[in-house]
Design a protein around this motif. Structure first.
Motif, short mmCIF file in Angstrom:
data_model
loop_
_atom_site.label_atom_id
_atom_site.label_comp_id
_atom_site.label_asym_id
_atom_site.label_seq_id
_atom_site.Cartn_x
_atom_site.Cartn_y
_atom_site.Cartn_z
N LEU A 174 0.80 -1.16 -0.42
CA LEU A 174 -0.37 -0.08 0.56
C LEU A 174 0.69 1.38 0.05
O LEU A 174 0.04 2.24 0.43
CB LEU A 174 -1.00 -0.25 1.69
CG LEU A 174 -2.03 -1.37 1.45
CD1 LEU A 174 -2.54 -0.66 2.46
CD2 LEU A 174 -2.75 -0.86 -0.09
N VAL B 178 -3.49 -7.69 -2.41
CA VAL B 178 -2.91 -7.49 -3.76
C VAL B 178 -1.74 -7.69 -3.24
O VAL B 178 -1.05 -6.82 -2.96
CB VAL B 178 -4.14 -7.00 -4.62
CG1 VAL B 178 -2.86 -6.87 -6.06
CG2 VAL B 178 -5.11 -6.77 -4.97
N ASN C 192 -14.78 -6.10 2.09
CA ASN C 192 -14.90 -8.10 1.53
C ASN C 192 -13.23 -8.37 2.22
O ASN C 192 -12.92 -9.51 3.06
CB ASN C 192 -13.65 -7.24 0.26
CG ASN C 192 -12.19 -6.55 0.70
OD1 ASN C 192 -13.61 -5.29 1.92
ND2 ASN C 192 -11.42 -6.07 0.69
N LEU C 193 -13.45 -6.95 3.77
CA LEU C 193 -12.85 -8.00 5.07
C LEU C 193 -13.47 -8.29 5.91
O LEU C 193 -13.24 -8.49 7.34
CB LEU C 193 -11.48 -6.69 5.64
CG LEU C 193 -10.95 -6.03 4.66
CD1 LEU C 193 -9.76 -5.21 4.87
CD2 LEU C 193 -9.86 -6.81 3.62
N ARG D 214 -15.82 -10.85 7.96
CA ARG D 214 -16.02 -12.52 8.35
C ARG D 214 -16.44 -13.09 6.54
O ARG D 214 -17.78 -12.74 6.14
CB ARG D 214 -16.63 -12.63 9.80
CG ARG D 214 -15.56 -12.42 10.79
CD ARG D 214 -15.97 -12.91 11.95
NE ARG D 214 -15.85 -14.23 12.27
CZ ARG D 214 -17.01 -14.82 13.67
NH1 ARG D 214 -17.29 -14.64 14.41
NH2 ARG D 214 -15.80 -16.09 13.43
N GLY E 278 -15.52 -13.05 4.67
CA GLY E 278 -15.00 -12.37 3.27
C GLY E 278 -16.15 -11.78 2.33
O GLY E 278 -16.37 -11.19 1.08
N GLY F 138 -15.74 -9.57 -1.05
CA GLY F 138 -13.89 -10.48 -1.72
C GLY F 138 -13.37 -11.53 -2.02
O GLY F 138 -12.60 -12.36 -2.29
N ASN F 139 -15.04 -12.67 -2.36
CA ASN F 139 -14.43 -13.93 -2.54
C ASN F 139 -14.76 -14.37 -3.67
O ASN F 139 -15.73 -13.91 -4.26
CB ASN F 139 -16.02 -14.89 -1.83
CG ASN F 139 -15.15 -14.68 -0.02
OD1 ASN F 139 -14.63 -14.36 0.01
ND2 ASN F 139 -16.59 -14.97 0.21
N VAL F 140 -13.71 -14.59 -4.63
CA VAL F 140 -13.82 -14.48 -6.04
C VAL F 140 -12.61 -15.87 -6.01
O VAL F 140 -12.08 -16.25 -5.50
CB VAL F 140 -12.29 -13.20 -6.44
CG1 VAL F 140 -11.45 -13.60 -6.13
CG2 VAL F 140 -12.92 -12.97 -7.78
N LYS G 266 -5.03 -2.22 -3.98
CA LYS G 266 -4.10 -3.61 -3.70
C LYS G 266 -5.22 -4.51 -2.63
O LYS G 266 -4.89 -4.69 -1.66
CB LYS G 266 -2.67 -3.13 -2.93
CG LYS G 266 -2.02 -2.37 -4.12
CD LYS G 266 -1.34 -2.44 -4.64
CE LYS G 266 -0.20 -2.15 -5.57
NZ LYS G 266 -0.38 -2.09 -6.87
N LEU G 267 -6.00 -3.89 -2.95
CA LEU G 267 -7.56 -5.24 -2.08
C LEU G 267 -7.63 -5.58 -3.49
O LEU G 267 -8.06 -5.95 -4.85
CB LEU G 267 -8.73 -3.85 -1.87
CG LEU G 267 -7.94 -3.16 -0.48
CD1 LEU G 267 -9.57 -2.28 -0.67
CD2 LEU G 267 -7.67 -3.73 0.20
N VAL G 268 -8.44 -7.05 -3.12
CA VAL G 268 -9.15 -8.11 -3.13
C VAL G 268 -10.80 -8.30 -3.07
O VAL G 268 -11.33 -8.36 -2.24
CB VAL G 268 -8.92 -10.01 -3.38
CG1 VAL G 268 -9.58 -10.57 -3.50
CG2 VAL G 268 -7.12 -9.78 -3.32
N LYS H 84 -7.24 -10.76 1.63
CA LYS H 84 -7.62 -9.90 0.79
C LYS H 84 -6.93 -8.80 0.11
O LYS H 84 -7.84 -7.43 0.06
CB LYS H 84 -9.30 -9.65 0.50
CG LYS H 84 -10.16 -10.22 1.60
CD LYS H 84 -10.79 -11.58 0.65
CE LYS H 84 -11.53 -12.32 1.03
NZ LYS H 84 -11.69 -13.10 0.35
#
Lengths: 410, 410
Positions: free
Chosen positions: A74, A350, B73-74, B76, B78, B390-392, B348-350, A348
């Motif tokens: 980050l 990157v 996405n963070l 529980r 996700g 964030g579940n991918v 930088k986040l999923v 989560k």
């Protein structure tokens, strides 16, 4: 670059001074925890897990590890490299012999190129970046996006250095190398300084100080800088490298017998592409140098310890705590892929493959895990890790995760 | 599920009560900002950008937007779904007619399944999850990983509901639907409650309150819950949907003339797979219902506004601020892919594709952007967005980014 002979001494105080110089230019990135990953790191692996590894047949270690992640993914330009680049610029500005209008130059196709381009643009000075013409178009575009002047070269180090020398001759720009310079090392060390400080509010145990920090080891700027930041504290510092195609040159040089001996060339295509480079001369001397206040390294004792711990492995795990860096451990490509998947799925976040090599050591390297179990006992260790960067080619992500299985759980 | 007729009233006070009930079970997820994304959202698009869109030939809007991202996405499991599931369980525990030993049941292959499985396990009760047998193995494994009892069914809704009815008959388990129940809506609304509160310390402007929040709209639990959380505040609430294959059923029903009329069936394979479902009955009535304290919706005025704003579009952008939800906007698959890439590259986040639909509206929907410009003027808006999950499937990430180009910059 400012003349190395006029650089500040390689001490924690100099890292603190660097931190003051770059404040306002770089982010104080967050430190985060993950109960899932701390639980996984504290779970004993099964004998089946160890089949096919150097530790097959050994009783799995049972360390207790509480993990604290410093999110340099980050950071500005998406990597800790911004710290060294901004520090190098600030230091250059103190050098009366440097003409800012002539700018700076480096050869890099990675995060250092973008970091130097950003630092130069922020200071309104030109940056010349020598990149191999075969670099990924996205990296070229990103570096050009920061306003840098891109000069293409062949891809061998000889070709790149010849082009760089020509740019220096033609423009009078000052060379800012990616890691082999005190100013860069001191700048990168600020990540460790912040991690130590930020962790104190997160650590549940009474001591409130990280027992150890583990960082990725490529050119060595980050690892040596963090070691300096910790050198007057009780925090041990470790390095982590990929083993693929000999990318663990730092580990091999560190454990060379009878004395450390830097491996000067590496040719590895490890997925951790930020760690393909050999450790630099100055970083290696810091990493293997004596730790202030520690007893001088007892090579014989270290050697005995190494033989004891390194059973079944390649000598890694020897733990001469008298050195600035207390040990270097390696991991396989599959272990890097598995750690990468965990960070994406569970945190989560990157991150780039190079960023998770320390986590892979904590999860999968039985020499490291046995050492923690032995040193820390049931209390366990509060372990800091540095997610060094988050610049990854998204289109190749699927491939990066490789054959590792998708995990399940909380 | 607890009997809807005994559910708390659909008010902000009930969302606050839900928040107290689930405290300790779910995370207060962070709210983060990104100067790069706020800058992009505040940059006027070019006429070339609008070519091939419904707004081709229109003068690009020039809104000022400061963005605040709530990172569910963070959360529980996700995803925000943990909020509704834990709230449903807490409410069920207050129902004397419910026998905990008989557990709960739902049909879902997505985040609700995992959320209910976790909430049930946390309470030590059984969870039966009906999943289509063609579900992705990773999703089946993740749900089973929470200790749920998986029952397979065919993939049509008729088949799934028949199997669910059989499970209810055989086990006596209580059905916990994914969105069409007051307890679920109130639970999801707690994300909005937190976002409102957390943003106050981040907003630079004197008013310290978000001007608006935009959330993804699938079944409508999140959007209606957030609208309730904001209903006694000055914060406007908007919904965001994919347009692909009619997945914008909520928008079409919301703007139906002369009165809102729920679209009851959708068959879309939008990449935003969490938003393929039609809006539920109760959520739709909340979303289109009158906002407390606001003048009653003047359908004629709303219609005129719609015709004025909807120039070149399909009527979206009509802005009857008297409703609980002030507007619903849609975006294309390419726009979702571009927003997804920005979040991975710059933040930088999923996140999963469904999570970025609100961001895609803020960046690319000219009706929304023109409305913000008109309403906010030069002051701009502080806009909250909810990264819903964030579940991918990591192995398909490369494909998800589609043909969108890699960006460059700071």
């Amino acid at each position: 670059m400012s003349d190395p002979s006029t650089a500040p001494p390689l001490t924690r105080a100099s890292v603190e001074a660097a931190h003051r110089l770059i404040a306002g230019h770089v982010h104080e990135t967050p430190v985060v925890t993950s109960s899932t990953l701390s639980r996984l790191a504290s779970t004993q692996r099964t004998p089946q897990d160890l089949a096919g590894t150097p530790w097959a047949g050994r009783a799995p270690a049972a360390p207790v590890l509480r993990l604290y992640f410093k999110c340099e993914n980050l950071q500005r330009v998406g990597a800790f490299k911004a710290r060294g680049a901004f520090h190098a610029l600030e230091r250059l500005k103190l050098d009366p012999a440097w003409d800012p209008a002539r700018g700076v130059v480096t050869h890099s196709s990675g995060n250092h190129a973008q970091a130097l381009a950003l630092a130069a643009r922020s200071n309104g000075i030109p940056a010349h970046i020598v990149m191999p013409s075969i670099s990924a178009p996205a990296k070229i575009a990103a570096t050009a996006g920061y306003g840098a002047n891109i000069i293409f070269s062949g891809s061998t180090s000889v070709e790149r250095e010849a082009v760089t020398a020509r740019v220096v001759a033609e423009t009078g720009a000052r060379l800012v190398p990616p890691y082999d310079h005190p100013d860069i090392i001191l700048g990168q060390g600020t990540a460790g300084l912040e991690l130590l400080s930020q962790a104190t509010s997160l650590i549940p145990s009474p001591h409130k100080t990280l027992n150890a920090i583990i960082t990725p080891l490529g050119g060595g700027g980050l690892l040596s800088g963090v070691a300096l930041a910790c050198s007057t504290t009780s925090t041990h510092v470790f390095g982590a490298e990929p083993s693929y195609e000999g990318a663990d040159d730092g580990r091999r040089g560190y454990y060379a017998s009878p004395f450390p001996s830097r491996v000067e060339a590496v040719s590895s295509l490890t997925v951790a592409d930020g760690l393909r480079t050999p450790v630099g001369r100055i970083p290696f001397s810091v990493i293997t140098g004596p730790r202030p206040g520690a007893a001088a390294v007892d090579t014989e004792a270290a050697q005995a310890s190494k033989e004891q711990v390194g059973h079944g492995g390649a000598g890694q795990g020897a733990n001469p705590f008298g050195r600035m860096v207390a040990g270097i451990y390696n991991v396989s490509e599959d272990e890097i892929g598995a750690a990468l998947r965990l960070v994406y799925e569970r945190m989560k976040l990157v991150v780039e493959p190079s960023a998770v090599v320390g986590l892979a050591v904590a999860l999968y390297n039985e020499d490291f895990r046995a050492m923690v179990e032995r040193e820390a006992g049931a209390d366990g260790w509060d372990l800091g890790l540095i997610f060094s960067g988050g610049n990854v080619n998204l289109d190749s992500l699927g491939r990066l995760f490789g054959k590792t299985q998708q995990a399940s759980g909380t």
